[in-house]
Design a protein around this motif. Structure first.
Motif, PDB file in Angstrom:
ATOM      1  N   LEU A 162      11.350  24.105  39.042  1.00 64.22           N
ATOM      2  CA  LEU A 162      10.469  24.927  38.187  1.00 64.22           C
ATOM      3  C   LEU A 162      11.247  26.112  37.727  1.00 64.22           C
ATOM      4  O   LEU A 162      11.162  26.767  36.534  1.00 64.22           O
ATOM      5  N   LEU A 163      12.244  26.620  38.455  1.00 68.66           N
ATOM      6  CA  LEU A 163      13.275  27.505  37.839  1.00 68.66           C
ATOM      7  C   LEU A 163      14.354  27.030  37.040  1.00 68.66           C
ATOM      8  O   LEU A 163      15.126  27.887  36.418  1.00 68.66           O
ATOM      9  N   GLU A 164      14.570  25.724  36.835  1.00 70.40           N
ATOM     10  CA  GLU A 164      15.510  25.188  35.894  1.00 70.40           C
ATOM     11  C   GLU A 164      16.926  25.577  36.487  1.00 70.40           C
ATOM     12  O   GLU A 164      17.905  25.978  35.513  1.00 70.40           O
ATOM     13  N   ARG A 165      17.047  25.417  37.576  1.00 72.43           N
ATOM     14  CA  ARG A 165      18.402  25.827  38.358  1.00 72.43           C
ATOM     15  C   ARG A 165      18.711  24.392  39.432  1.00 72.43           C
ATOM     16  O   ARG A 165      17.743  23.781  39.736  1.00 72.43           O
ATOM     17  N   PRO A 166      20.045  24.239  39.571  1.00 75.48           N
ATOM     18  CA  PRO A 166      20.350  23.145  40.448  1.00 75.48           C
ATOM     19  C   PRO A 166      20.298  23.415  42.005  1.00 75.48           C
ATOM     20  O   PRO A 166      20.449  24.562  42.203  1.00 75.48           O
ATOM     21  N   VAL A 167      19.923  22.590  42.667  1.00 72.78           N
ATOM     22  CA  VAL A 167      20.080  22.379  44.118  1.00 72.78           C
ATOM     23  C   VAL A 167      21.409  22.266  44.592  1.00 72.78           C
ATOM     24  O   VAL A 167      22.247  21.605  43.999  1.00 72.78           O
ATOM     25  N   ASP A 168      21.902  23.528  45.264  1.00 69.02           N
ATOM     26  CA  ASP A 168      23.139  23.536  45.618  1.00 69.02           C
ATOM     27  C   ASP A 168      23.529  21.997  46.398  1.00 69.02           C
ATOM     28  O   ASP A 168      22.855  21.232  47.016  1.00 69.02           O
ATOM     29  N   PRO A 169      24.955  21.352  46.401  1.00 69.58           N
ATOM     30  CA  PRO A 169      25.307  20.293  47.123  1.00 69.58           C
ATOM     31  C   PRO A 169      24.925  20.452  48.439  1.00 69.58           C
ATOM     32  O   PRO A 169      24.803  21.449  49.153  1.00 69.58           O
ATOM     33  N   GLU A 170      24.846  19.391  49.079  1.00 65.44           N
ATOM     34  CA  GLU A 170      25.077  19.015  50.549  1.00 65.44           C
ATOM     35  C   GLU A 170      23.469  19.708  51.284  1.00 65.44           C
ATOM     36  O   GLU A 170      23.330  19.872  52.207  1.00 65.44           O
ATOM     37  N   ALA A 171      22.559  19.651  50.210  1.00 69.93           N
ATOM     38  CA  ALA A 171      21.204  19.669  50.724  1.00 69.93           C
ATOM     39  C   ALA A 171      20.867  18.584  51.562  1.00 69.93           C
ATOM     40  O   ALA A 171      20.983  17.631  51.529  1.00 69.93           O
ATOM     41  N   SER A 172      19.879  18.915  52.575  1.00 70.34           N
ATOM     42  CA  SER A 172      19.481  18.110  53.703  1.00 70.34           C
ATOM     43  C   SER A 172      18.030  18.509  54.058  1.00 70.34           C
ATOM     44  O   SER A 172      17.272  19.812  53.579  1.00 70.34           O
ATOM     45  N   THR A 173      17.458  17.602  54.767  1.00 74.63           N
ATOM     46  CA  THR A 173      16.125  18.071  55.259  1.00 74.63           C
ATOM     47  C   THR A 173      15.774  19.367  56.133  1.00 74.63           C
ATOM     48  O   THR A 173      14.968  19.900  56.067  1.00 74.63           O
ATOM     49  N   GLY A 174      17.059  19.712  56.783  1.00 75.28           N
ATOM     50  CA  GLY A 174      17.202  20.998  57.600  1.00 75.28           C
ATOM     51  C   GLY A 174      17.647  22.205  56.756  1.00 75.28           C
ATOM     52  O   GLY A 174      17.042  23.194  57.232  1.00 75.28           O
ATOM     53  N   PHE A 175      18.308  21.913  55.723  1.00 75.44           N
ATOM     54  CA  PHE A 175      18.781  23.295  55.209  1.00 75.44           C
ATOM     55  C   PHE A 175      19.327  22.881  53.615  1.00 75.44           C
ATOM     56  O   PHE A 175      19.795  21.937  53.437  1.00 75.44           O
TER      57      PHE A 175
END
Length: 116
Positions: free
Chosen positions: A25-38
């Motif tokens: 939505l904000l046209e930014r990347p998700v930071d590496p190491e995203a998980s279900t928990g954080f």
């Protein structure tokens, strides 16, 4: 020493999935190491505030008390874009000379997109 806004935190069921919605939505990347928990959006890019998503066993019931207000030059286009990404269009408002729409993200957190 003045306070600074560092993070906006979302309690959620699936941190990576909700981070992905907000990142797109904000046209930014998700930071590496995203998980279900954080997961975070904006940390590695150095943008502020950082959006932080934390999995919790139970969210506060009822309406969330903090929501994001976004601004757009093409209000209808951005509402349609948000819905295509998985948001729910809740209602439209026009008051005090302003126009905005309230939407809910895929986990029900409310946010507004205003014309401006």
């Amino acid at each position: 020493m003045a306070l600074t806004l560092e993070n906006i935190t979302f309690d959620c069921a699936d941190a990576a999935a909700l981070a992905d919605f907000w990142a797109r939505l904000l046209e930014r990347p998700v930071d590496p190491e995203a998980s279900t928990g954080f997961a975070t959006v904006g940390r590695t890019a150095g943008t502020s505030p950082i959006l932080m998503f934390i999995q919790v066993p139970d969210k506060n019931p009822g309406k969330n008390v903090v929501h994001l207000d976004l601004h757009a030059t093409a209000l209808r286009e951005q509402i349609e874009r948000a819905v295509a990404l998985g948001a729910k269009h809740v209602a439209d408002f026009e008051e005090y000379g302003g126009r905005w729409a309230t939407l809910a993200d895929p986990e029900g957190n409310l946010f507004d997109i205003a014309e401006g």
